[in-house]
Design a protein around this motif. Sequence first.
Motif, PDB file in Angstrom:
ATOM      1  N   VAL A  46      54.297   5.151  47.751  1.00 43.20           N
ATOM      2  CA  VAL A  46      53.336   5.762  46.841  1.00 43.20           C
ATOM      3  C   VAL A  46      51.987   5.956  47.531  1.00 43.20           C
ATOM      4  O   VAL A  46      51.452   5.024  48.118  1.00 43.20           O
ATOM      5  CB  VAL A  46      53.151   4.878  45.591  1.00 43.20           C
ATOM      6  N   SER A  47      51.508   7.166  47.441  1.00 40.10           N
ATOM      7  CA  SER A  47      50.182   7.453  48.010  1.00 40.10           C
ATOM      8  C   SER A  47      49.137   7.441  46.904  1.00 40.10           C
ATOM      9  O   SER A  47      49.129   8.304  46.037  1.00 40.10           O
ATOM     10  CB  SER A  47      50.214   8.817  48.704  1.00 40.10           C
ATOM     11  N   VAL A  48      48.287   6.431  46.953  1.00 45.31           N
ATOM     12  CA  VAL A  48      47.213   6.317  45.967  1.00 45.31           C
ATOM     13  C   VAL A  48      45.928   6.796  46.622  1.00 45.31           C
ATOM     14  O   VAL A  48      45.606   6.366  47.725  1.00 45.31           O
ATOM     15  CB  VAL A  48      47.022   4.853  45.532  1.00 45.31           C
ATOM     16  N   VAL A  49      45.214   7.673  45.959  1.00 47.21           N
ATOM     17  CA  VAL A  49      43.936   8.116  46.509  1.00 47.21           C
ATOM     18  C   VAL A  49      42.824   7.824  45.520  1.00 47.21           C
ATOM     19  O   VAL A  49      42.946   8.141  44.331  1.00 47.21           O
ATOM     20  CB  VAL A  49      43.968   9.610  46.881  1.00 47.21           C
ATOM     21  N   LEU A  50      41.783   7.177  46.015  1.00 45.81           N
ATOM     22  CA  LEU A  50      40.601   6.928  45.191  1.00 45.81           C
ATOM     23  C   LEU A  50      39.495   7.815  45.721  1.00 45.81           C
ATOM     24  O   LEU A  50      39.308   7.907  46.937  1.00 45.81           O
ATOM     25  CB  LEU A  50      40.182   5.468  45.328  1.00 45.81           C
TER      26      LEU A  50
ATOM     27  N   GLY B 111      27.496  12.282  47.284  1.00 46.00           N
ATOM     28  CA  GLY B 111      28.528  12.972  48.032  1.00 46.00           C
ATOM     29  C   GLY B 111      29.904  12.725  47.454  1.00 46.00           C
ATOM     30  O   GLY B 111      30.048  12.414  46.256  1.00 46.00           O
ATOM     31  N   SER B 112      30.920  12.833  48.264  1.00 49.13           N
ATOM     32  CA  SER B 112      32.286  12.654  47.806  1.00 49.13           C
ATOM     33  C   SER B 112      33.124  12.079  48.947  1.00 49.13           C
ATOM     34  O   SER B 112      33.267  12.708  49.985  1.00 49.13           O
ATOM     35  CB  SER B 112      32.846  14.010  47.350  1.00 49.13           C
ATOM     36  N   ASN B 113      33.596  10.884  48.746  1.00 52.15           N
ATOM     37  CA  ASN B 113      34.407  10.192  49.765  1.00 52.15           C
ATOM     38  C   ASN B 113      35.764   9.861  49.175  1.00 52.15           C
ATOM     39  O   ASN B 113      35.891   9.718  47.971  1.00 52.15           O
ATOM     40  CB  ASN B 113      33.741   8.876  50.170  1.00 52.15           C
ATOM     41  N   SER B 114      36.744   9.687  50.031  1.00 54.47           N
ATOM     42  CA  SER B 114      38.028   9.258  49.493  1.00 54.47           C
ATOM     43  C   SER B 114      38.726   8.252  50.392  1.00 54.47           C
ATOM     44  O   SER B 114      38.501   8.224  51.599  1.00 54.47           O
ATOM     45  CB  SER B 114      38.945  10.463  49.256  1.00 54.47           C
ATOM     46  N   THR B 115      39.538   7.444  49.742  1.00 54.48           N
ATOM     47  CA  THR B 115      40.353   6.459  50.445  1.00 54.48           C
ATOM     48  C   THR B 115      41.788   6.663  50.033  1.00 54.48           C
ATOM     49  O   THR B 115      42.068   6.853  48.852  1.00 54.48           O
ATOM     50  CB  THR B 115      39.899   5.041  50.048  1.00 54.48           C
ATOM     51  N   GLN B 116      42.662   6.645  51.034  1.00 52.48           N
ATOM     52  CA  GLN B 116      44.082   6.712  50.702  1.00 52.48           C
ATOM     53  C   GLN B 116      44.700   5.349  50.952  1.00 52.48           C
ATOM     54  O   GLN B 116      44.466   4.744  51.999  1.00 52.48           O
ATOM     55  CB  GLN B 116      44.780   7.750  51.582  1.00 52.48           C
TER      56      GLN B 116
ATOM     57  N   ASP C 252      49.314  14.011  53.199  1.00 56.50           N
ATOM     58  CA  ASP C 252      48.550  14.912  52.333  1.00 56.50           C
ATOM     59  C   ASP C 252      48.786  14.585  50.875  1.00 56.50           C
ATOM     60  O   ASP C 252      47.879  14.620  50.052  1.00 56.50           O
ATOM     61  CB  ASP C 252      49.037  16.359  52.559  1.00 56.50           C
ATOM     62  N   ARG C 253      50.034  14.331  50.625  1.00 56.08           N
ATOM     63  CA  ARG C 253      50.515  14.076  49.278  1.00 56.08           C
ATOM     64  C   ARG C 253      49.681  13.009  48.556  1.00 56.08           C
ATOM     65  O   ARG C 253      49.344  11.983  49.116  1.00 56.08           O
ATOM     66  CB  ARG C 253      51.943  13.535  49.437  1.00 56.08           C
ATOM     67  N   ILE C 254      49.354  13.294  47.299  1.00 51.43           N
ATOM     68  CA  ILE C 254      48.735  12.269  46.461  1.00 51.43           C
ATOM     69  C   ILE C 254      49.676  12.012  45.302  1.00 51.43           C
ATOM     70  O   ILE C 254      49.992  12.931  44.549  1.00 51.43           O
ATOM     71  CB  ILE C 254      47.363  12.727  45.915  1.00 51.43           C
ATOM     72  N   ASP C 255      50.123  10.785  45.181  1.00 53.97           N
ATOM     73  CA  ASP C 255      50.967  10.467  44.028  1.00 53.97           C
ATOM     74  C   ASP C 255      50.110  10.029  42.851  1.00 53.97           C
ATOM     75  O   ASP C 255      50.315  10.458  41.733  1.00 53.97           O
ATOM     76  CB  ASP C 255      51.976   9.378  44.412  1.00 53.97           C
ATOM     77  N   ILE C 256      49.160   9.177  43.163  1.00 55.84           N
ATOM     78  CA  ILE C 256      48.256   8.725  42.106  1.00 55.84           C
ATOM     79  C   ILE C 256      46.822   8.951  42.559  1.00 55.84           C
ATOM     80  O   ILE C 256      46.440   8.509  43.649  1.00 55.84           O
ATOM     81  CB  ILE C 256      48.468   7.223  41.809  1.00 55.84           C
ATOM     82  N   LEU C 257      46.080   9.643  41.740  1.00 57.76           N
ATOM     83  CA  LEU C 257      44.683   9.891  42.083  1.00 57.76           C
ATOM     84  C   LEU C 257      43.780   9.172  41.096  1.00 57.76           C
ATOM     85  O   LEU C 257      43.949   9.308  39.889  1.00 57.76           O
ATOM     86  CB  LEU C 257      44.395  11.397  42.048  1.00 57.76           C
ATOM     87  N   ILE C 258      42.842   8.401  41.623  1.00 59.13           N
ATOM     88  CA  ILE C 258      41.825   7.814  40.766  1.00 59.13           C
ATOM     89  C   ILE C 258      40.490   8.457  41.104  1.00 59.13           C
ATOM     90  O   ILE C 258      39.855   8.076  42.087  1.00 59.13           O
ATOM     91  CB  ILE C 258      41.746   6.287  40.961  1.00 59.13           C
TER      92      ILE C 258
ATOM     93  N   HIS D 258      36.968  17.740  45.530  1.00 59.60           N
ATOM     94  CA  HIS D 258      36.999  17.231  46.897  1.00 59.60           C
ATOM     95  C   HIS D 258      38.427  17.100  47.433  1.00 59.60           C
ATOM     96  O   HIS D 258      38.699  17.452  48.579  1.00 59.60           O
ATOM     97  CB  HIS D 258      36.278  15.874  46.961  1.00 59.60           C
ATOM     98  N   VAL D 259      39.330  16.583  46.620  1.00 62.78           N
ATOM     99  CA  VAL D 259      40.705  16.431  47.097  1.00 62.78           C
ATOM    100  C   VAL D 259      41.621  17.465  46.439  1.00 62.78           C
ATOM    101  O   VAL D 259      42.848  17.366  46.509  1.00 62.78           O
ATOM    102  CB  VAL D 259      41.257  15.001  46.842  1.00 62.78           C
ATOM    103  N   GLY D 260      41.000  18.460  45.810  1.00 64.16           N
ATOM    104  CA  GLY D 260      41.711  19.453  45.017  1.00 64.16           C
ATOM    105  C   GLY D 260      42.957  20.026  45.677  1.00 64.16           C
ATOM    106  O   GLY D 260      44.027  20.113  45.067  1.00 64.16           O
ATOM    107  N   ARG D 261      42.831  20.408  46.930  1.00 58.48           N
ATOM    108  CA  ARG D 261      43.946  21.040  47.631  1.00 58.48           C
ATOM    109  C   ARG D 261      45.193  20.161  47.687  1.00 58.48           C
ATOM    110  O   ARG D 261      46.274  20.643  47.915  1.00 58.48           O
ATOM    111  CB  ARG D 261      43.571  21.285  49.090  1.00 58.48           C
ATOM    112  N   ARG D 262      44.956  18.872  47.579  1.00 61.80           N
ATOM    113  CA  ARG D 262      46.072  17.949  47.765  1.00 61.80           C
ATOM    114  C   ARG D 262      46.712  17.530  46.445  1.00 61.80           C
ATOM    115  O   ARG D 262      47.701  16.807  46.431  1.00 61.80           O
ATOM    116  CB  ARG D 262      45.586  16.708  48.528  1.00 61.80           C
ATOM    117  N   ILE D 263      46.138  17.995  45.330  1.00 62.77           N
ATOM    118  CA  ILE D 263      46.721  17.659  44.026  1.00 62.77           C
ATOM    119  C   ILE D 263      47.891  18.613  43.768  1.00 62.77           C
ATOM    120  O   ILE D 263      47.727  19.823  43.883  1.00 62.77           O
ATOM    121  CB  ILE D 263      45.672  17.797  42.902  1.00 62.77           C
TER     122      ILE D 263
END
Lengths: 288, 288, 575, 575
Positions: free
Chosen positions: C12-16, C55-60, C73-79, C88-93
């Motif tokens: 599972v790829s979780v992205v915050l 700004g906009s940061n993300s962690t996978q 690239d894949r995001i399974d769960i986005l917080i 910011h992570v739109g393309r990957r949703i």
Amino acid sequence: MKKGPFDMGQIDIAWCPGCGNFGILTALKGALTELGVRPEKLVIASGIGQAAKTPHYVRTNVFNGLHGRAVPAATAIKAANPGLTVIAEGGDGDMYGEGGNHFIHAIRRNPDITVIVHNNMVYALTKGQASPTSSIGFKTPVQVRGVTEEPFNAIAVSVALNASFVARAFAGDHDQTKDIIKKAVSHRGFALVEILQPCVSFNKVNTYQWFKENTAYHEASYDPSDRFAAFKRATEAEKMLLGIFYVNPDKPCFEDTLPPYYKETTPLFKRRIDGEKLFGLIDSRRRV
Amino acid sequence: MKKGPFDMGQIDIAWCPGCGNFGILTALKGALTELGVRPEKLVIASGIGQAAKTPHYVRTNVFNGLHGRAVPAATAIKAANPGLTVIAEGGDGDMYGEGGNHFIHAIRRNPDITVIVHNNMVYALTKGQASPTSSIGFKTPVQVRGVTEEPFNAIAVSVALNASFVARAFAGDHDQTKDIIKKAVSHRGFALVEILQPCVSFNKVNTYQWFKENTAYHEASYDPSDRFAAFKRATEAEKMLLGIFYVNPDKPCFEDTLPPYYKETTPLFKRRIDGEKLFGLIDSRRRV
Amino acid sequence: MSHSSVEKKDDVSVVLCGEAGQGIQTVEQILTKVLKFSGYNIFGTKEYMSRVRGGSNSTQIRVSSRRVSSPVDRIDILIPFDRKALEHVGRRIHEDTVIIGEMKELFPDGDDKAFNCIDIHYSDIASDVGGAIYINTVATGVIAGLFSVDRRQFDDMIETFFTGSSQSIIDKNKEAGGRGYDAARTLVDAGRIGVDVTAHPDVAGEILMNGADAVGIGAIAGGCNFVASYPMSPSTAVLVFLAAHADEFGIVVEQAEDEIAAMNMTLGAWYAGARAMVTTSGGGFALMEEAVGLAGMLESPVVIHLAQRPGPATGLPTRTEQGDLQLALYSGHGEFPRIIMAPGSLEDAVHLSHRAFNAADKFQVPVFILTDQYLMDSYYNIPSVGISDTGAIHCFIETDESYKRYVLSENGVSPRGIPGFGTGLVSVDSDEHDEEGHITEDLDLRVAMADKRLAKMTEMEKDALPPELIGKDDYSVLIVGWGSTYHVIKEALTMMNRDDVSFLHFKQVYPLHPLTADYLKKARSVVVIEGNATGQFANLIKLRTGYDVHHRILKYNGLQYTVEEVTDRLSEVIE
Amino acid sequence: MSHSSVEKKDDVSVVLCGEAGQGIQTVEQILTKVLKFSGYNIFGTKEYMSRVRGGSNSTQIRVSSRRVSSPVDRIDILIPFDRKALEHVGRRIHEDTVIIGEMKELFPDGDDKAFNCIDIHYSDIASDVGGAIYINTVATGVIAGLFSVDRRQFDDMIETFFTGSSQSIIDKNKEAGGRGYDAARTLVDAGRIGVDVTAHPDVAGEILMNGADAVGIGAIAGGCNFVASYPMSPSTAVLVFLAAHADEFGIVVEQAEDEIAAMNMTLGAWYAGARAMVTTSGGGFALMEEAVGLAGMLESPVVIHLAQRPGPATGLPTRTEQGDLQLALYSGHGEFPRIIMAPGSLEDAVHLSHRAFNAADKFQVPVFILTDQYLMDSYYNIPSVGISDTGAIHCFIETDESYKRYVLSENGVSPRGIPGFGTGLVSVDSDEHDEEGHITEDLDLRVAMADKRLAKMTEMEKDALPPELIGKDDYSVLIVGWGSTYHVIKEALTMMNRDDVSFLHFKQVYPLHPLTADYLKKARSVVVIEGNATGQFANLIKLRTGYDVHHRILKYNGLQYTVEEVTDRLSEVIE
Ligand SMILES: Cc1ncc(C[n+]2csc(CCOP(=O)(O)OP(=O)(O)O)c2C)c(N)n1
Ligand SMILES: Cc1ncc(C[n+]2csc(CCOP(=O)(O)OP(=O)(O)O)c2C)c(N)n1
Ligand code: SF4
Ligand code: SF4
Ligand SMILES: [Mg+2]
Ligand SMILES: [Mg+2]
């Protein structure tokens, strides 16, 4: 003359006959000999320039590095082995020009090293351009109309930075220069000895004669623990004053603040890493 | 609020809410506006750091160069076009750490620029290491046991170097900061304005409150032409003093010493080389 | 969309995603630890802007039944912590991405139709607990709950993490975490979302660290007892690591006034018997180059950790790139040998940093450890660091009175003395020098000394680490990579599942191992994948082996490759 | 030996050798001028130690009927100022070398039998005139007399040279010169020595200068009005040249506190509309590298005169080498284009320095002028500098309110505005930036900007100076050289007199001209000759053209090749 412990024997010294550097070399070797420093336990670090050739003419350990960078090297040498006596030596261009940032920050850091600056008020090895200490009006092939900047006042700046030992000497006065170097080397902490040095080839203004006429020693009663007096003398005096301007023995020494020496004084080269501790550290990453 | 000449419109400012930099930005824009400086005739040069982002938030010409190198760039900008008003801006790490050598030599050179140092006593952009001005004991992830070096006293050093204008301000006091900046920009020659700036994210010691308690202005009667008094106040005062410490209007300005401006003031970009003179020079090599 | 359950996945790829200052790093730190401790394989990586707030940061965070060590690239769960995150992570949703967010915050106009959302009232919960600053802990709890982390362990983790804060803050964080945890459990129990990741008891006791830790551990293992540096992202993390352990291991950690001082200190330290390194990046390293030349001339060992980020100049200070290979390779004026290592994994980072000190001491040359922001900031679990004893090899000698620092020798290496150790004198000189280390203008001696210095290359080449071949020996397509792309290319290879394609990874990029050309010649087609705009490693291969690779896959937008990206771009160049 | 006459030669190599401080430079300066003014072709070059007094230095002056512009090993006439000189140039003394020296000084034990000597009592004459300091002027007179320089002209020359000294010093020098002159005439008249060099009236009016002058003149022609530097041999000569002409041409000449300041000043100066350069060497340049990267990112024009000397580190500060090609090529972190010129002759030095400013302004990139100590310090006569008008091309624009510094453009070049010229604002930024020059973290824009910067390479390649082919088109052996070896290889080629061998000289070494590969492929065998230990240009050729040259002739002892050396070493590799 009897060969002293720091004499090299027959070597070709690349300085001009009559250069003030010879006087400094003699005073330095004399000071070290009288202090009983052992050549194997001494390191002289230097940069590049005529002054910076000095360590090659002293029988001891030599770190002849880059123009302007003797002070950081010397600081680290002392930090790696506090048992060594460490001197950093160089010219006014070397120490105050290229090396200016290290100069001011080393004063803050306060390693127990002695910094000897041969101040001939010119870039000699590169054949006579102005240095940070050249006098206003000093003409050179680059400063064709003469220097316009105010000379760098290393004594005043050192006092402003609350340096732990600040002195000035004159290469033409062997005995007092030797004495000042002795005090500087014996002092615990960063000790600046700026030595006025005639360059007979490229500085026809600040000659032996000129220095004799334009310098004077602090009177015997002068108290070098008074920072304001030191500042005043560094900036206001009619002549360039000689002797010890300022001593501040209370600053902590850099080496004393370093973790390896909290409990023991062994130099780093004698230490081996503790495998158990290392694996302990690695295992700590197994836990939460 | 009415949009001033230096306001950028809607932009994303990368500073933390509550950061002292906002106060400085407002004071700076206010000062420039009141001085009637025109945005096209102003250049703000900066290095890298939180403070060094400032010019991006001012509607003017920007030279955002390297960490520590705003001052040489600013010096050259002024020399290439003395008609511009030139400010160099950056943090304490930028100006006194990486840029320390330029700082001291620019004071000697005395270009007609204003140097604004946002002194938050920390490296903020790199997330909280000690800077040259951090207080003794200041703990950080690198200085785990706290800083041991004496903080860099930029005011004292500037006075020791006989700088032409030396002042300190506090970001929390808009009016006086604006006023000091106005005087600095109007001053002809190198003008240092060190502005104490709370960093709400990485400096939990030197907060707004701390600065309020630990600063005080020079009394109105203070005479900033007295170098020695300035030094005393820079080093001895119980509180960090604010206001103009020292002014020395007699130093020649760097630009005035430059050959292109002996006879005319045209900026370099308007000049074209004189072919006749050039061929004259070449022909001179035909003669003895 | 309204099908808000998740396919039961075992990876599972979780992205915050949120602003700097919203506490994503706290979430990452707590979660990676507690998830690993629950027996899940985890991989965490982040991308962030050069600012402290906004700004906009993300962690996978990948949570998986099998080992995972690369970004997808894949995001399974986005917080998403704010609305900007969606952009910011739109393309990957994609349509299966479940967004666990606060709807009123994300979609104030109710335009959530395009997404697969689960609403959690983070801010309400947080303000209930004590304020907005607890939002991130609530989110931490949600993920912990989702993965059925042991509740007690989770509480303990929060307690540990906030050690040093007041008891009330610890308690509030526990409460916030607990509330998030419970919310997630409710969702799971309601079948609205579910994951199927298998926990392995062994994983719980594995090592969890990032590249910065790994370099630091390797350095300590290599006997590092001196580091002088100037802060610069992303290299500072190693300085911080060593500072944290300075007391324990007796390390001099000096933050210098500038990089020039740092590098010259490091050379002074080696001279006097320390084992010293610098850690730096891009422009900071550029300032050290004169002193790299000094190391070349002094024949001083020195270890340089160069953590790459995109240039030129300040560039993108917090991003990643493999753009400084040529910089390292040709740094310093004049001609002298050097070694460049480029770790591909955490194990490599430990091993090579360790090795760097020994190689530096053995050959008396600068040794580079070339990492990058991606490697510095990525975490995953590994069973062991792969070093069994410290084996710091000290090569200096005790001198006697006849000692000469630069005795001419066949293989170029002269015994290195230390001032104060023995009765000899040690003179080192940045000018061309004689055997004793004094300035010379004897031009024949100059040639002899230049030859001596360069002669080291012969043994250094023999000593070079071989590249690692992943896949079959009888490949027809060979993918070549170096440094931090190791795992991502490896995973892509597994995904592609083609037995005519193999992957050759270089952990030592200079000098190249002598077998390099043989590997290349065996392939019908060679594809170099690297993280820069000009193909610097492909150039180096051409220069050293004469081999012109067929394809260069390059990336230089500041982000590491993802597994999908590697597969996609490979499929464009190999049939 | 006692046959002390000289074969009547029409190309005489005179070598003066003595300690620093003995005034050989004065001899060289007076003689080259007065001999040229007498209509002789002359070439003067020197090699010297890094010290102000003592040691052993030598100057070669070739006096010839035809143009000469390169050093030879051969010594026809040797003037040794001390006994050390005989050792210093010993290898080059052959049986026809006439030593015109003071026997009691040179051979106190009378061991002069092995040499072909003429005794002149320099020191007696000098002390007669006023002291040992006049020895060098006596020697000057000897050579002047030998070549039958017009006596009046010689006197005038001395007068001019010592302008500024007291009349008594001028007079004494005249007398010393005269006494030397007379002594030589006596020898010539007695048939003990004689030369057969033809004077050409045209030569008298030719231009006499060295490489440093040529770079300085070229720079002024290119519109240079700002130079910031820090002294460093051998680059300082250009700074001194520009300082000498600063008043006349309105040039800002600033000796900075260090090289870092110098380079950052130079970038500030270009930004504000100056045409600026630095002049530096080895380690000084290494310190500028971070700012070279800044130029790359700002897209700032900048001209860098890099006068090479042997490294690493301080190396041999007053010697020559071609060892910094790779340094220049890969300097600065990150990836961005640059141009590297390498003058082969004085005309090239003028022309390329001029061109450098225009190219820098046109492409907004760093442009290097790569010279070396040899070129800096060598003098010869040329009919013209080869520029007929100044043609400084200024490429900046007047801005309006819509101005954006980094407008994305096909060829990578965006119009360059200057602050204060026009109503627009000019923002330049060392971070990755948007079109307006403000910091960005838009990673697509990052890629666009990186591509824009690198796109310039296309036109820069088109614009590249072609290499010069010397010799026939249908060569079978091709010698390749670059930079300052131009004349020496050319003269060797003439000496070898083989019409299957041609010489390809590169004055622009990067980017390489597109025809480079074609030239190489036509040859059966390619020999690269260069002045470094690893074959840096041969490497560059391999990298850019894939062509692996057959032979590398390398030299790195700090001296330039001589004609004989090139012929000898070529004969080893070509049948
Ligand atoms: C980085 C660097 N820049 C410049 C030089 C050239 N250089 C050698 S010595 C010197 C100045 C010497 O002046 P100073 O330090 O005053 O010493 P002095 O020769 O006067 O004793 C310079 C600029 C160098 N070696 N390295
Ligand atoms: C040559 C170089 N070294 C290091 C850095 C990393 N760096 C960026 S900002 C900074 C320090 C910032 O501190 P300061 O100048 O006080 O500014 P602040 O962020 O506190 O306003 C450092 C070290 C850099 N960009 N360039
Ligand atoms: S040039 Fe000056 S400083 Fe150097 S050796 Fe000669 S007299 Fe001394
Ligand atoms: S980190 Fe500090 S200096 Fe930077 S913006 Fe935030 S409060 Fe201001
Ligand atoms: Mg000097
Ligand atoms: Mg700061």
